[in-house]
Design a protein around this motif. Structure first.
Motif, PDB file in Angstrom:
ATOM      1  N   PRO A 138      -6.115   2.288   2.797  1.00 52.56           N
ATOM      2  CA  PRO A 138      -4.859   2.587   3.505  1.00 52.56           C
ATOM      3  C   PRO A 138      -3.978   3.549   2.703  1.00 52.56           C
ATOM      4  O   PRO A 138      -3.967   3.525   1.471  1.00 52.56           O
ATOM      5  CB  PRO A 138      -4.194   1.211   3.645  1.00 52.56           C
ATOM      6  CG  PRO A 138      -5.301   0.217   3.467  1.00 52.56           C
ATOM      7  CD  PRO A 138      -6.282   0.847   2.538  1.00 52.56           C
ATOM      8  N   GLN A 139      -3.215   4.357   3.414  1.00 58.92           N
ATOM      9  CA  GLN A 139      -2.300   5.283   2.756  1.00 58.92           C
ATOM     10  C   GLN A 139      -1.059   4.565   2.244  1.00 58.92           C
ATOM     11  O   GLN A 139      -0.465   4.988   1.252  1.00 58.92           O
ATOM     12  CB  GLN A 139      -1.898   6.403   3.731  1.00 58.92           C
ATOM     13  CG  GLN A 139      -3.038   7.348   4.085  1.00 58.92           C
ATOM     14  CD  GLN A 139      -3.577   8.083   2.862  1.00 58.92           C
ATOM     15  OE1 GLN A 139      -2.817   8.548   2.016  1.00 58.92           O
ATOM     16  NE2 GLN A 139      -4.906   8.194   2.783  1.00 58.92           N
ATOM     17  N   ASP A 140      -0.675   3.484   2.907  1.00 57.86           N
ATOM     18  CA  ASP A 140       0.483   2.714   2.455  1.00 57.86           C
ATOM     19  C   ASP A 140       0.123   1.950   1.182  1.00 57.86           C
ATOM     20  O   ASP A 140      -0.888   1.227   1.141  1.00 57.86           O
ATOM     21  CB  ASP A 140       0.925   1.738   3.550  1.00 57.86           C
ATOM     22  CG  ASP A 140       2.102   0.883   3.122  1.00 57.86           C
ATOM     23  OD1 ASP A 140       3.231   1.406   3.075  1.00 57.86           O
ATOM     24  OD2 ASP A 140       1.868  -0.299   2.794  1.00 57.86           O
ATOM     25  N   ARG A 165      -2.845  -2.239  -1.779  1.00 56.75           N
ATOM     26  CA  ARG A 165      -2.927  -3.303  -2.794  1.00 56.75           C
ATOM     27  C   ARG A 165      -3.354  -4.621  -2.164  1.00 56.75           C
ATOM     28  O   ARG A 165      -4.171  -5.352  -2.738  1.00 56.75           O
ATOM     29  CB  ARG A 165      -1.575  -3.459  -3.475  1.00 56.75           C
ATOM     30  CG  ARG A 165      -1.586  -4.447  -4.628  1.00 56.75           C
ATOM     31  CD  ARG A 165      -0.237  -4.486  -5.326  1.00 56.75           C
ATOM     32  NE  ARG A 165      -0.288  -5.308  -6.520  1.00 56.75           N
ATOM     33  CZ  ARG A 165       0.759  -5.530  -7.311  1.00 56.75           C
ATOM     34  NH1 ARG A 165       1.935  -4.978  -7.039  1.00 56.75           N
ATOM     35  NH2 ARG A 165       0.627  -6.288  -8.380  1.00 56.75           N
ATOM     36  N   ARG A 166      -2.827  -4.918  -0.984  1.00 61.05           N
ATOM     37  CA  ARG A 166      -3.168  -6.170  -0.310  1.00 61.05           C
ATOM     38  C   ARG A 166      -4.645  -6.197   0.082  1.00 61.05           C
ATOM     39  O   ARG A 166      -5.326  -7.218  -0.065  1.00 61.05           O
ATOM     40  CB  ARG A 166      -2.279  -6.348   0.919  1.00 61.05           C
ATOM     41  CG  ARG A 166      -2.509  -7.648   1.675  1.00 61.05           C
ATOM     42  CD  ARG A 166      -1.412  -7.903   2.695  1.00 61.05           C
ATOM     43  NE  ARG A 166      -1.243  -6.791   3.634  1.00 61.05           N
ATOM     44  CZ  ARG A 166      -0.211  -5.947   3.623  1.00 61.05           C
ATOM     45  NH1 ARG A 166       0.741  -6.072   2.708  1.00 61.05           N
ATOM     46  NH2 ARG A 166      -0.134  -4.963   4.515  1.00 61.05           N
ATOM     47  N   LEU A 167      -5.147  -5.078   0.571  1.00 59.63           N
ATOM     48  CA  LEU A 167      -6.547  -5.021   0.989  1.00 59.63           C
ATOM     49  C   LEU A 167      -7.493  -5.236  -0.191  1.00 59.63           C
ATOM     50  O   LEU A 167      -8.458  -6.029  -0.106  1.00 59.63           O
ATOM     51  CB  LEU A 167      -6.840  -3.669   1.643  1.00 59.63           C
ATOM     52  CG  LEU A 167      -8.287  -3.461   2.112  1.00 59.63           C
ATOM     53  CD1 LEU A 167      -8.611  -4.391   3.264  1.00 59.63           C
ATOM     54  CD2 LEU A 167      -8.524  -2.009   2.510  1.00 59.63           C
ATOM     55  N   LEU A 168      -7.257  -4.547  -1.310  1.00 57.43           N
ATOM     56  CA  LEU A 168      -8.129  -4.711  -2.470  1.00 57.43           C
ATOM     57  C   LEU A 168      -8.020  -6.109  -3.060  1.00 57.43           C
ATOM     58  O   LEU A 168      -9.011  -6.683  -3.541  1.00 57.43           O
ATOM     59  CB  LEU A 168      -7.792  -3.655  -3.523  1.00 57.43           C
ATOM     60  CG  LEU A 168      -8.159  -2.212  -3.152  1.00 57.43           C
ATOM     61  CD1 LEU A 168      -7.755  -1.269  -4.267  1.00 57.43           C
ATOM     62  CD2 LEU A 168      -9.655  -2.084  -2.853  1.00 57.43           C
ATOM     63  N   ARG A 169      -6.820  -6.676  -3.033  1.00 56.53           N
ATOM     64  CA  ARG A 169      -6.661  -8.045  -3.527  1.00 56.53           C
ATOM     65  C   ARG A 169      -7.449  -9.023  -2.663  1.00 56.53           C
ATOM     66  O   ARG A 169      -8.154  -9.895  -3.177  1.00 56.53           O
ATOM     67  CB  ARG A 169      -5.173  -8.418  -3.510  1.00 56.53           C
ATOM     68  CG  ARG A 169      -4.876  -9.844  -3.986  1.00 56.53           C
ATOM     69  CD  ARG A 169      -3.478 -10.247  -3.578  1.00 56.53           C
ATOM     70  NE  ARG A 169      -3.350 -10.235  -2.110  1.00 56.53           N
ATOM     71  CZ  ARG A 169      -2.181 -10.181  -1.475  1.00 56.53           C
ATOM     72  NH1 ARG A 169      -1.048 -10.090  -2.153  1.00 56.53           N
ATOM     73  NH2 ARG A 169      -2.156 -10.199  -0.151  1.00 56.53           N
ATOM     74  N   ASP A 170      -7.356  -8.881  -1.336  1.00 52.23           N
ATOM     75  CA  ASP A 170      -8.095  -9.775  -0.443  1.00 52.23           C
ATOM     76  C   ASP A 170      -9.599  -9.582  -0.600  1.00 52.23           C
ATOM     77  O   ASP A 170     -10.370 -10.553  -0.566  1.00 52.23           O
ATOM     78  CB  ASP A 170      -7.691  -9.523   1.011  1.00 52.23           C
ATOM     79  CG  ASP A 170      -6.272  -9.994   1.312  1.00 52.23           C
ATOM     80  OD1 ASP A 170      -5.712 -10.743   0.482  1.00 52.23           O
ATOM     81  OD2 ASP A 170      -5.731  -9.600   2.357  1.00 52.23           O
ATOM     82  N   ALA A 171     -10.034  -8.331  -0.763  1.00 48.70           N
ATOM     83  CA  ALA A 171     -11.467  -8.070  -0.941  1.00 48.70           C
ATOM     84  C   ALA A 171     -11.971  -8.721  -2.217  1.00 48.70           C
ATOM     85  O   ALA A 171     -13.075  -9.294  -2.251  1.00 48.70           O
ATOM     86  CB  ALA A 171     -11.724  -6.568  -0.964  1.00 48.70           C
ATOM     87  N   PHE A 206      -5.279   8.616  -6.320  1.00 51.96           N
ATOM     88  CA  PHE A 206      -5.775   8.210  -7.636  1.00 51.96           C
ATOM     89  C   PHE A 206      -4.804   7.249  -8.331  1.00 51.96           C
ATOM     90  O   PHE A 206      -5.210   6.180  -8.798  1.00 51.96           O
ATOM     91  CB  PHE A 206      -6.021   9.436  -8.513  1.00 51.96           C
ATOM     92  CG  PHE A 206      -6.491   9.103  -9.895  1.00 51.96           C
ATOM     93  CD1 PHE A 206      -7.749   8.562 -10.104  1.00 51.96           C
ATOM     94  CD2 PHE A 206      -5.668   9.317 -10.999  1.00 51.96           C
ATOM     95  CE1 PHE A 206      -8.190   8.243 -11.377  1.00 51.96           C
ATOM     96  CE2 PHE A 206      -6.102   9.004 -12.276  1.00 51.96           C
ATOM     97  CZ  PHE A 206      -7.357   8.460 -12.464  1.00 51.96           C
ATOM     98  N   ARG A 207      -3.533   7.579  -8.407  1.00 56.53           N
ATOM     99  CA  ARG A 207      -2.568   6.703  -9.075  1.00 56.53           C
ATOM    100  C   ARG A 207      -2.359   5.409  -8.290  1.00 56.53           C
ATOM    101  O   ARG A 207      -2.294   4.324  -8.865  1.00 56.53           O
ATOM    102  CB  ARG A 207      -1.229   7.440  -9.246  1.00 56.53           C
ATOM    103  CG  ARG A 207      -1.271   8.571 -10.248  1.00 56.53           C
ATOM    104  CD  ARG A 207       0.099   9.219 -10.374  1.00 56.53           C
ATOM    105  NE  ARG A 207       0.085  10.316 -11.323  1.00 56.53           N
ATOM    106  CZ  ARG A 207       0.264  10.175 -12.634  1.00 56.53           C
ATOM    107  NH1 ARG A 207       0.471   8.978 -13.145  1.00 56.53           N
ATOM    108  NH2 ARG A 207       0.231  11.234 -13.423  1.00 56.53           N
ATOM    109  N   ALA A 208      -2.271   5.528  -6.994  1.00 56.17           N
ATOM    110  CA  ALA A 208      -2.005   4.349  -6.164  1.00 56.17           C
ATOM    111  C   ALA A 208      -3.148   3.334  -6.252  1.00 56.17           C
ATOM    112  O   ALA A 208      -2.921   2.121  -6.338  1.00 56.17           O
ATOM    113  CB  ALA A 208      -1.771   4.770  -4.719  1.00 56.17           C
ATOM    114  N   VAL A 209      -4.383   3.811  -6.232  1.00 51.45           N
ATOM    115  CA  VAL A 209      -5.505   2.874  -6.259  1.00 51.45           C
ATOM    116  C   VAL A 209      -5.598   2.177  -7.609  1.00 51.45           C
ATOM    117  O   VAL A 209      -5.902   0.976  -7.690  1.00 51.45           O
ATOM    118  CB  VAL A 209      -6.826   3.581  -5.886  1.00 51.45           C
ATOM    119  CG1 VAL A 209      -7.298   4.520  -6.982  1.00 51.45           C
ATOM    120  CG2 VAL A 209      -7.919   2.556  -5.601  1.00 51.45           C
ATOM    121  N   ASN A 210      -5.317   2.885  -8.683  1.00 47.58           N
ATOM    122  CA  ASN A 210      -5.355   2.230  -9.987  1.00 47.58           C
ATOM    123  C   ASN A 210      -4.182   1.278 -10.185  1.00 47.58           C
ATOM    124  O   ASN A 210      -4.302   0.262 -10.884  1.00 47.58           O
ATOM    125  CB  ASN A 210      -5.396   3.280 -11.100  1.00 47.58           C
ATOM    126  CG  ASN A 210      -6.810   3.805 -11.320  1.00 47.58           C
ATOM    127  OD1 ASN A 210      -7.756   3.022 -11.442  1.00 47.58           O
ATOM    128  ND2 ASN A 210      -6.964   5.110 -11.356  1.00 47.58           N
TER     129      ASN A 210
END
Length: 390
Positions: free
Chosen positions: A138-140, A145-151, A198-202
């Protein structure tokens, strides 16, 4: 750093586990139709839909097939479980082979579900994620962050995060799953971060203790983290999204899948149900089970017979000893006419009788121990000393 668990049981090497959502109508009828087709084609040996409890909306399907010519696989798939009323029905699949699982074997998911793209069963338990496809992040930032945490916390899949160094062309938009061994294609979720993320995903990965290199990839540890997982061992510095085969990343995915996996609670339940609630047995298995029961009953009967015989012998010896004690008591002069030494004769007689009673029993017990009769297994498999009479 990723949290590790040493207390939960790990998945055996013989086991294959997966879980997802079915987004289409009537998943049970889809399964029945496909299982009938697979049996007619002799892809599977047999299948069964055991009766389900009226208290639950879950449906159970069992199937068995052979891989590598002679290795039997048993699998159990359940449908209908919902974590929330607004969610699509969840399916859970547990399969176990007679030897350690080989990723080159067919995916157990395709032994139940049809492989056609028109059937919407191939969705991860985390809503919005699909194996065998590319999942743009997601761009938001909060949603990312919520998606990666749930995954990381809830998915049974192997989650791979890939950062695109630059926007790829059509050749770079081919999913990783197509290059994986068949047994892994339905167990890997590929996340794609665009160049500007890049910054957001890390930032989103910070709590998981991992980091994706620019233009590289990282495999998430999962919850609980797999035993032996170290972030640097499952990080790839560069992934070329030009249609070429990312050999290093594929190798790390296969290595990650082989790590011991501490089972989440629902995964442990699925494996327990496969092993304990199995109904699809062959005639040979039924005969073997019946023979095992007969052997168990025979051993129990033999132990009871030996216990009864020893009890009978002890009773006969006790009667003999009591009869001799009565005879000696009648032969003993009245207490008023005996000397002080004669007053001790009944006590001495009783001691002698007890010794005569216990002597043969002790000899029998010793000889029985030497013959290995001490550890006769009972009907429940425990070892008890024979001769208790109970």
């Amino acid at each position: 750093m990723p949290k590790r668990s040493t207390t939960r049981p790990t998945a055996p090497e013989t086991v294959w586990l997966a879980s997802g959502h079915h987004t289409g109508p009537d998943p049970e009828e889809t399964l029945r139709d496909n299982l009938r087709k697979l049996k007619a084609d002799e892809t599977i040996q047999d299948f069964l839909e055991p009766g389900t409890s009226s208290e639950s909306d879950e449906h159970v399907f069992e199937a068995r097939w052979h891989v590598a010519e002679a290795v039997t696989v048993r699998a159990r798939l359940t449908t209908g479980g919902r974590e929330r009323p607004d969610q699509e029905p969840r399916w859970t699949l547990a399969a176990e082979a007679e030897r350690p699982w080989d990723p080159a074997w067919p995916s157990p998911a395709t032994m139940f579900w049809p492989e056609t793209s028109t059937v919407s069963w191939d969705h991860d338990v985390v809503v919005g994620l699909r194996p065998q496809d590319i999942n743009p992040l997601p761009q938001d930032d909060a949603a990312l962050r919520r998606l990666l945490r749930d995954a990381a916390r809830h998915s049974w899949s192997i989650n791979v995060v890939v950062h695109e160094a630059m926007t790829p062309d059509e050749r770079g938009l081919l999913p990783l799953a197509r290059l994986l061994p068949p047994g892994l294609r339905h167990r890997v979720v590929e996340h794609r971060a665009s160049p500007e993320q890049f910054r957001a995903v890390n930032w989103a990965l910070y709590d998981l203790g991992v980091r994706v290199p620019r233009g590289g990839a990282v495999i998430l540890p999962g919850t609980p983290a797999r035993i032996g997982y170290e972030a640097q061992d499952f990080t790839v510095r560069s992934v070329f999204l030009d249609g070429s085969e990312p050999t290093e990343l594929l190798d790390k995915v296969v290595r990650f899948a082989a790590l011991p996996w501490p089972l989440a609670e629902d995964a442990e339940k699925a494996l327990t149900a496969l092993r304990q609630d199995w109904h699809l047995v062959t005639l040979e298995e039924e005969l073997a089970h019946a023979r095992a029961l007969l052997d168990s009953y025979a051993e129990a009967l033999d132990a009871m017979t030996k216990s009864r015989d020893r009890y009978r012998e002890a009773t006969e010896l006790a009667h003999v000893a009591l009869a001799e004690m009565k005879e000696l008591r009648l032969a003993t002069p009245a207490a008023s006419e005996t000397s002080h030494g004669q007053h001790e004769r009944p006590a001495n007689t009783l001691t002698t009788a007890i010794q005569r009673l216990t002597g043969p029993l002790r000899a029998r017990r010793t000889s029985g121990d030497e013959a290995g009769d001490q550890g006769t297994p009972g009907p429940e498999g425990d070892t008890r000393e024979s001769g208790t009479g109970r």
